[in-house]
Scaffold this motif. Structure first.
Motif: not given
Length: 125
Positions: A7-35
């Motif tokens: 989540s967190g995508g959208g339209l922004v002007q050049a020079g602006g900022s966005l923060r993307l989030s990725c919510a995980a479920s179904g398994s132990t999150f710390s068992n994974y590197h994330m990219g």
């Protein structure tokens, strides 16, 4: 197996900022590197940033160093991508991916085992 929702995508002007989030479920999150990867139509998926299972190691695509920051909160099962000073060439679908812990932090799409569906980021000039 882990499932991810971005989540967190959208339209922004050049020079602006966005923060993307990725919510995980179904398994132990710390068992994974994330990219985070991104893709534009007709092009290969490209690496953007990665973070180790504990958050102690990060890696970035050269063109985003100093502008993007990857982080994770294992208590919330979430990985983030803070994107500052955005440029039109950052426009893409951004996806998060999970890589089973036990190998060195990967920077290739084929290193990752589970993928979210992606969120569109559009940067206007």
């Amino acid at each position: 197996q882990v499932q991810q929702v971005e989540s967190g995508g959208g339209l922004v002007q050049a020079g602006g900022s966005l923060r993307l989030s990725c919510a995980a479920s179904g398994s132990t999150f710390s068992n994974y590197h994330m990219g985070w990867f991104r893709q534009t139509p007709g092009k290969e998926r490209e690496f953007v940033a990665a973070i180790s299972w504990g958050g102690g190691v990060t890696d970035y695509k050269d063109s985003v160093k100093g502008r993007f920051t990857i982080s994770r909160d294992n208590a919330k099962n979430t990985v983030y991508l803070q994107m500052n000073s955005l440029k039109p060439e950052d426009t893409a679908v951004y996806s998060c991916a999970a890589m089973i812990r036990g190998s060195r932090l990967g920077v290739r799409a084929r290193d990752y085992h589970y993928w979210g569906q992606g969120t569109q980021v559009t940067v206007s000039s």
